[in-house]
Design an enzyme around this catalytic site. Structure first.
Site, PDB file in Angstrom:
ATOM      1  N   VAL A   1      44.879 -46.800  28.981  1.00 54.63           N
ATOM      2  CA  VAL A   1      43.865 -47.252  29.841  1.00 54.63           C
ATOM      3  C   VAL A   1      43.385 -46.194  30.644  1.00 54.63           C
ATOM      4  O   VAL A   1      42.360 -46.624  31.455  1.00 54.63           O
ATOM      5  CB  VAL A   1      44.022 -48.726  30.231  1.00 54.63           C
ATOM      6  CG1 VAL A   1      44.495 -49.644  29.208  1.00 54.63           C
ATOM      7  CG2 VAL A   1      45.304 -48.518  31.316  1.00 54.63           C
ATOM      8  N   ASP A   2      43.830 -45.022  30.666  1.00 58.03           N
ATOM      9  CA  ASP A   2      43.631 -43.852  31.821  1.00 58.03           C
ATOM     10  C   ASP A   2      42.150 -43.109  31.586  1.00 58.03           C
ATOM     11  O   ASP A   2      41.990 -42.570  32.330  1.00 58.03           O
ATOM     12  CB  ASP A   2      45.053 -43.149  31.871  1.00 58.03           C
ATOM     13  CG  ASP A   2      45.094 -42.244  30.582  1.00 58.03           C
ATOM     14  OD1 ASP A   2      46.291 -42.239  30.410  1.00 58.03           O
ATOM     15  OD2 ASP A   2      44.382 -41.947  29.815  1.00 58.03           O
TER      16      ASP A   2
ATOM     17  N   HIS B   1      43.122 -50.953  24.288  1.00 54.43           N
ATOM     18  CA  HIS B   1      43.681 -51.711  25.484  1.00 54.43           C
ATOM     19  C   HIS B   1      42.772 -51.833  26.604  1.00 54.43           C
ATOM     20  O   HIS B   1      43.034 -52.120  27.894  1.00 54.43           O
ATOM     21  CB  HIS B   1      45.220 -51.328  26.066  1.00 54.43           C
ATOM     22  CG  HIS B   1      46.076 -51.646  24.924  1.00 54.43           C
ATOM     23  ND1 HIS B   1      47.362 -51.047  24.778  1.00 54.43           N
ATOM     24  CD2 HIS B   1      45.708 -52.522  23.660  1.00 54.43           C
ATOM     25  CE1 HIS B   1      47.947 -51.493  23.784  1.00 54.43           C
ATOM     26  NE2 HIS B   1      47.241 -52.289  23.195  1.00 54.43           N
TER      27      HIS B   1
ATOM     28  N   CYS C   1      34.711 -59.835  35.144  1.00 58.34           N
ATOM     29  CA  CYS C   1      35.147 -61.103  35.752  1.00 58.34           C
ATOM     30  C   CYS C   1      35.902 -62.070  34.965  1.00 58.34           C
ATOM     31  O   CYS C   1      35.902 -62.136  33.722  1.00 58.34           O
ATOM     32  CB  CYS C   1      33.810 -61.898  36.071  1.00 58.34           C
ATOM     33  SG  CYS C   1      33.880 -63.450  36.588  1.00 58.34           S
TER      34      CYS C   1
ATOM     35  N   CYS D   1      33.747 -65.319  34.255  1.00 58.58           N
ATOM     36  CA  CYS D   1      32.498 -65.320  33.299  1.00 58.58           C
ATOM     37  C   CYS D   1      32.394 -64.249  32.271  1.00 58.58           C
ATOM     38  O   CYS D   1      31.763 -64.077  31.553  1.00 58.58           O
ATOM     39  CB  CYS D   1      31.239 -65.437  33.832  1.00 58.58           C
ATOM     40  SG  CYS D   1      30.700 -63.953  34.731  1.00 58.58           S
TER      41      CYS D   1
ATOM     42  N   GLY E   1      53.258 -39.954  21.137  1.00 57.77           N
ATOM     43  CA  GLY E   1      53.784 -40.673  22.347  1.00 57.77           C
ATOM     44  C   GLY E   1      53.561 -41.960  22.666  1.00 57.77           C
ATOM     45  O   GLY E   1      53.007 -42.536  23.867  1.00 57.77           O
TER      46      GLY E   1
ATOM     47  N   ASN F   1      56.994 -37.006  19.352  1.00 60.41           N
ATOM     48  CA  ASN F   1      57.514 -37.857  20.303  1.00 60.41           C
ATOM     49  C   ASN F   1      59.083 -37.178  20.880  1.00 60.41           C
ATOM     50  O   ASN F   1      59.851 -36.920  19.741  1.00 60.41           O
ATOM     51  CB  ASN F   1      57.705 -39.353  19.671  1.00 60.41           C
ATOM     52  CG  ASN F   1      57.933 -40.228  21.049  1.00 60.41           C
ATOM     53  OD1 ASN F   1      59.012 -39.857  21.869  1.00 60.41           O
ATOM     54  ND2 ASN F   1      57.597 -41.481  20.921  1.00 60.41           N
TER      55      ASN F   1
HETATM   56  P1  OAD Z   1      55.769 -46.654  26.224  1.00 63.10           P
HETATM   57  O1  OAD Z   1      56.190 -46.313  27.534  1.00 63.10           O
HETATM   58  O2  OAD Z   1      56.345 -47.855  25.485  1.00 63.10           O
HETATM   59  O3  OAD Z   1      56.252 -45.339  25.110  1.00 63.10           O
HETATM   60  C1  OAD Z   1      56.101 -44.222  25.834  1.00 63.10           C
HETATM   61  C2  OAD Z   1      56.369 -43.214  24.377  1.00 63.10           C
HETATM   62  O4  OAD Z   1      56.295 -41.990  24.656  1.00 63.10           O
HETATM   63  C3  OAD Z   1      58.001 -43.053  24.133  1.00 63.10           C
HETATM   64  O5  OAD Z   1      58.573 -43.256  22.907  1.00 63.10           O
HETATM   65  C4  OAD Z   1      58.522 -41.988  24.943  1.00 63.10           C
HETATM   66  O6  OAD Z   1      59.613 -41.396  24.218  1.00 63.10           O
HETATM   67  C5  OAD Z   1      57.529 -41.044  24.744  1.00 63.10           C
HETATM   68  N1  OAD Z   1      57.226 -40.070  25.551  1.00 63.10           N
HETATM   69  C6  OAD Z   1      57.531 -39.606  26.814  1.00 63.10           C
HETATM   70  N2  OAD Z   1      56.986 -38.566  27.238  1.00 63.10           N
HETATM   71  C7  OAD Z   1      56.388 -38.091  26.197  1.00 63.10           C
HETATM   72  C8  OAD Z   1      55.647 -36.752  26.130  1.00 63.10           C
HETATM   73  N3  OAD Z   1      55.723 -35.633  26.978  1.00 63.10           N
HETATM   74  N4  OAD Z   1      55.074 -36.342  24.817  1.00 63.10           N
HETATM   75  C9  OAD Z   1      54.913 -37.381  23.923  1.00 63.10           C
HETATM   76  N5  OAD Z   1      55.690 -38.252  24.015  1.00 63.10           N
HETATM   77  C10 OAD Z   1      56.415 -38.750  25.324  1.00 63.10           C
HETATM   78  O7  OAD Z   1      54.345 -46.503  26.228  1.00 63.10           O
HETATM   79  P2  OAD Z   1      53.115 -47.015  24.925  1.00 63.10           P
HETATM   80  O8  OAD Z   1      54.046 -46.964  23.494  1.00 63.10           O
HETATM   81  O9  OAD Z   1      51.861 -46.468  25.072  1.00 63.10           O
HETATM   82  O10 OAD Z   1      50.257 -52.356  26.935  1.00 63.10           O
HETATM   83  O11 OAD Z   1      53.137 -48.846  25.256  1.00 63.10           O
HETATM   84  C11 OAD Z   1      52.323 -49.500  24.562  1.00 63.10           C
HETATM   85  C12 OAD Z   1      51.864 -50.456  25.275  1.00 63.10           C
HETATM   86  O12 OAD Z   1      52.761 -51.344  25.957  1.00 63.10           O
HETATM   87  C13 OAD Z   1      50.833 -50.001  26.559  1.00 63.10           C
HETATM   88  O13 OAD Z   1      49.568 -49.854  26.090  1.00 63.10           O
HETATM   89  C14 OAD Z   1      50.969 -51.419  27.636  1.00 63.10           C
HETATM   90  C15 OAD Z   1      52.216 -51.361  27.621  1.00 63.10           C
HETATM   91  O14 OAD Z   1      52.477 -52.684  28.035  1.00 63.10           O
HETATM   92  C16 OAD Z   1      49.236 -52.746  27.607  1.00 63.10           C
HETATM   93  O15 OAD Z   1      48.498 -52.313  28.259  1.00 63.10           O
HETATM   94  C17 OAD Z   1      48.573 -53.982  26.756  1.00 63.10           C
END
Ligand code: OAD
Length: 239
Positions: free
Chosen positions: A102-103, A118, A126, A129, A186, A212
């Site tokens: 979301v960045d 996301h 809001c 609404c 990632g 990863n």
């Molecule tokens: P996670 O924090 O669950 O996973 C991050 C992944 O990135 C892990 O597998 C790490 O091993 C890997 N990682 C760390 N450093 C890295 C690097 N420099 N290069 C590549 N990979 C690296 O984050 P997400 O999988 O994005 O949901 O999480 C999914 C969702 O869970 C997010 O979008 C958010 C969160 O709750 C919502 O906002 C709804």
């Protein structure tokens, strides 16, 4: 070996779908969620901050936490991993980038065919609404309130238990099902429906490359697992 093989898959691909998660922004200084010790969910409980119930219980606390994250994101810069994906899109035939992040860093790096599954922390809407809000349509407060209905302002991000935008979901599923090469970068591949996308691509006969440092539920089925940081691996992969 696997980098060369991955480069060959990219060169042969006609339709590429990429899924990114928090890991691609880690090297921009934005914490991931599940990395041990540094991940946000190792310090805060998601159910206390990232759900509609949490917001209804403590609108000011949730608003402040997201405002703090928004400031941190605004200071972050896209890194070499984001830029490598912009270069890949420029050279690829058909290319769709689906992000869970979301960045807004992919858009700031210059990615064009982008699906923000996301939402985006820089946007506000809001809670009452659902209108998009900006400075001119909010009354000050913590959280600010909607000038139209008086409801609380909330970040335009998907919380646990909330539906994703139908349009974003359709674009993401369509791209995963119709690609011949899927890159998963990632992400811990645990949050649905995003986590299903690489498996849909596999079912449709695509090859999968995962980038990863750690293994994930996808790693065993990926054609190639490039073990490393996105900011280091992607520029080499795309070069
Ligand atoms: P996670 O924090 O669950 O996973 C991050 C992944 O990135 C892990 O597998 C790490 O091993 C890997 N990682 C760390 N450093 C890295 C690097 N420099 N290069 C590549 N990979 C690296 O984050 P997400 O999988 O994005 O949901 O999480 C999914 C969702 O869970 C997010 O979008 C958010 C969160 O709750 C919502 O906002 C709804």
């Amino acid at each position: 070996m696997s980098l060369d093989a991955a480069r060959k898959l990219i060169a042969a691909a006609t339709r590429i779908c990429v899924l990114t998660g928090a890991g691609i922004s880690a090297e921009s200084g934005i914490p991931t969620f599940r990395d041990a010790l540094t991940g946000l969910w190792s310090k805060f409980r998601p159910e206390d901050l990232a759900t509609p119930e949490a917001f209804e219980r403590n609108p000011a606390i949730v608003w402040e936490w997201y405002a703090n994250r928004r400031e941190r994101v605004a200071m972050a810069k896209p890194n070499a991993g984001h830029r490598a994906l912009v270069e890949l899109e420029r050279r690829a035939g058909r290319f769709t980038l689906v992000t869970q992040n979301v960045d807004g860093l992919h858009a700031r790096a210059g990615s064009r065919n982008l699906v923000e599954l996301h939402g985006n922390i820089a946007r506000t809407r809001c809670f009452g609404c659902n209108r998009g809000l900006d400075e001119s349509t909010m009354r000050p407060g913590t959280p600010p309130t909607c000038a139209h209905c008086g409801g609380y302002a909330r970040p335009d991000v998907v919380w646990f238990g909330e539906m994703l935008s139908e349009e974003a979901l359709q674009r993401g599923f369509e791209a995963a099902r119709s690609c011949d090469l899927f890159l998963s970068i990632g992400t811990s591949t645990v949050v649905e429906p995003a986590a299903s996308l690489p498996f849909l691509a596999l079912e449709a006969g695509a090859r999968v490359i995962e980038v990863n440092p750690d293994r994930t539920p996808l790693s065993d089925q990926a054609a190639i697992w490039l073990q490393g940081a996105a900011g280091a691996v992607l520029p080499d992969l795309v070069r």
